[in-house]
Design a protein around this motif. Structure first.
Motif, PDB file in Angstrom:
ATOM      1  N   GLN A  79      37.728  69.502  42.602  1.00  0.00           N
ATOM      2  CA  GLN A  79      37.194  69.306  43.853  1.00  0.00           C
ATOM      3  C   GLN A  79      36.600  70.360  44.487  1.00  0.00           C
ATOM      4  N   ARG A 201      48.499  61.120  38.165  1.00  0.00           N
ATOM      5  CA  ARG A 201      47.736  61.599  39.385  1.00  0.00           C
ATOM      6  C   ARG A 201      48.870  61.047  40.578  1.00  0.00           C
ATOM      7  N   GLU A 232      52.182  60.606  50.873  1.00  0.00           N
ATOM      8  CA  GLU A 232      51.160  61.307  51.662  1.00  0.00           C
ATOM      9  C   GLU A 232      50.942  60.661  52.817  1.00  0.00           C
ATOM     10  N   ASP A 319      45.961  72.374  48.176  1.00  0.00           N
ATOM     11  CA  ASP A 319      45.301  71.263  48.001  1.00  0.00           C
ATOM     12  C   ASP A 319      43.713  71.087  47.942  1.00  0.00           C
TER      13      ASP A 319
END
Ligand code: GUN
Ligand code: ZN
Length: 427
Positions: A79, A201, A232, A319
């Motif tokens: 990412q 994941r 989350e 993250d």
């Protein structure tokens, strides 16, 4: 044996946890650190280290702080190029920005390019070890490990497994996820400084069959880490409940399939129910706090103080790219701000410990990295406490090292990282 190097400066190490009545009680400041054959030989007075290593090369870093390199316990290196994408919440953000970018990693050249870019960026920010998600493509794992191996870095990653609720081209199956993960694990785990993490994941993108297959693989390789996401966002938790109607809670979707254990890393873990907290503490699973991500995607306020007080193992992470930074300094600042919003501010010693020893512990690597102790691998950074005019004028007024360190934590970035060393070699 190679000749030693002695670095002089304000050398910071930890003898224990700073989550005690006196946060600085476990921190030690030394005059120098000696490095030999890629490891920390000793920390102590310059006089003693000089006497032990009379032919050592000496580098004097003056007022700079010398400490362990940062350990980032939860990132997504794929990412890198879509970090800071605007305006979505978790599931929308995944579908709009993340999955299209991860699709590009079917191309091994792109995977190699981003691996190198990511490791360059993080080294410049003082991060020497990270535990990363790859993509579903085995090529992405090969690319990352190949690049890290070339640099001599201690890293963890694993093929991200998804067999539902992801676009065509980004789905595997329970069988292929097991087979591909197993092949990668056998090729890479324990080679040089490389560790493989079994990587479903999160429950929404795996069928129960796939979670079961991942649990079986973990049972066959219990020395591996297992990483995933947990609780989350509230929408995500409701979705998990609808996908797994028999589960007692989100954690139970993992627990029921052999994916709860001491070597498990559970990213985010914000909205935990009492049973989930009890089970995580009983088994010693690690919770990974991702503060810039949790504010950026609007996920919620991690209960650092409460979780530490009840004895949970907690690490700190960027993250990237749900997190908005590659910097563990910026990440510590965000952890501080979230602590403030909960009425429990963290001390600079606690933040630095979380970004080094704490994260290394969650990876079960605290005997190797994350601290400047004799025998540890010599991954370290040299921190400039006056890296910008704004920080320099604040540091000039600091009464002690903690006040100065706190200013760099709150305002610092890659300019504060004067040097990064990996395995006893300066980059
Ligand atoms: N949950 C599942 N996948 C992801 C991801 O890539 N980033 C974040 N922040 N949460 C996730
Ligand atoms: Zn993540």
């Amino acid at each position: 044996m190679s000749e030693a190097i002695i670095l002089k400066g304000q050398v910071l190490s930890f003898d224990g946890s700073p989550f005690r009545p006196d946060p600085t009680g476990a921190a030690r400041l030394h005059e120098a650190v000696a490095i030999q054959a890629g490891r920390i030989a000793a920390v102590g007075t310059f006089h003693d280290l000089r006497a032990a290593h009379p032919r050592a090369r000496v580098v004097d870093h003056g007022p700079h702080v010398i400490m362990a390199g940062f350990v980032d316990a939860h990132v997504h290196f794929p990412q890198t190029a879509m970090i800071a994408s605007w305006g979505k919440r978790l599931i929308d953000w995944l579908n709009t920005y993340t999955f299209p970018e991860e699709m590009r990693f079917a191309d091994a050249h792109y995977a190699a390019e981003i691996s190198a870019r990511y490791l360059d960026l993080t080294a410049a920010h003082g991060t020497t070890t990270m535990c990363s998600f790859a993509t579903i493509h085995p090529e992405s794992v090969d690319a990352f490990f190949t690049e890290a191996q070339r640099r001599g870095q201690r890293v963890v990653t694993g093929k991200t497994c998804m067999d539902r609720n992801a676009p065509e081209g980004l789905r595997d199956t329970a069988r292929s996820a097991y087979d591909d993960s197993k092949a990668l694990l056998e090729r890479w785990h324990g080679v040089d400084r490389i560790s493989y993490a079994i990587t479903p994941r999160f429950s929404p993108t795996s069928t129960p069959e796939q979670l079961e297959a991942m649990g079986a693989l973990w049972a066959e390789h219990p020395d591996c880490l297992m990483q995933t996401h947990l609780s989350e966002q509230l929408d995500e938790i409701a979705w998990v409940k609808s996908l797994y109607p028999d589960a007692r809670d989100y954690l139970d979707t993992y627990e029921a399939h052999g994916l709860l254990g001491a070597r498990g890393l559970y990213g985010h873990a914000i909205h935990l129910e009492p049973r989930e907290r009890d089970r995580l503490r009983e088994v010693g699973g690690a919770l990974v706090h991702c503060p810039t991500s949790n504010t950026f995607i609007g996920s919620g306020l991690f209960d650092m103080a409460g979780l530490i007080a009840e004895g949970q193992s907690v690490g700190l992470a960027t993250d990237t790219g749900g997190g908005s930074s590659f910097s563990m300094l910026r990440t510590m600042a965000a952890a501080y701000e979230i602590g403030q919003l909960r009425g429990t501010p963290l001390h600079a010693a606690q933040l630095l410990w979380l970004a080094t020893v704490g994260s290394a512990r969650t990876l079960h690597m605290d005997g190797l990295i994350g601290n400047l102790q004799p025998g540890h691998e010599a991954d370290l950074i040299v921190l400039d406490l006056a890296s910008t005019p704004a920080i320099a004028q604040r540091t000039a007024q600091a009464d002690d090292i903690w006040e100065a360190l706190f200013a760099t934590i709150m305002m610092g970035d890659d300019r504060a990282i004067a040097e990064t060393w990996i395995q006893g070699a300066r980059l």
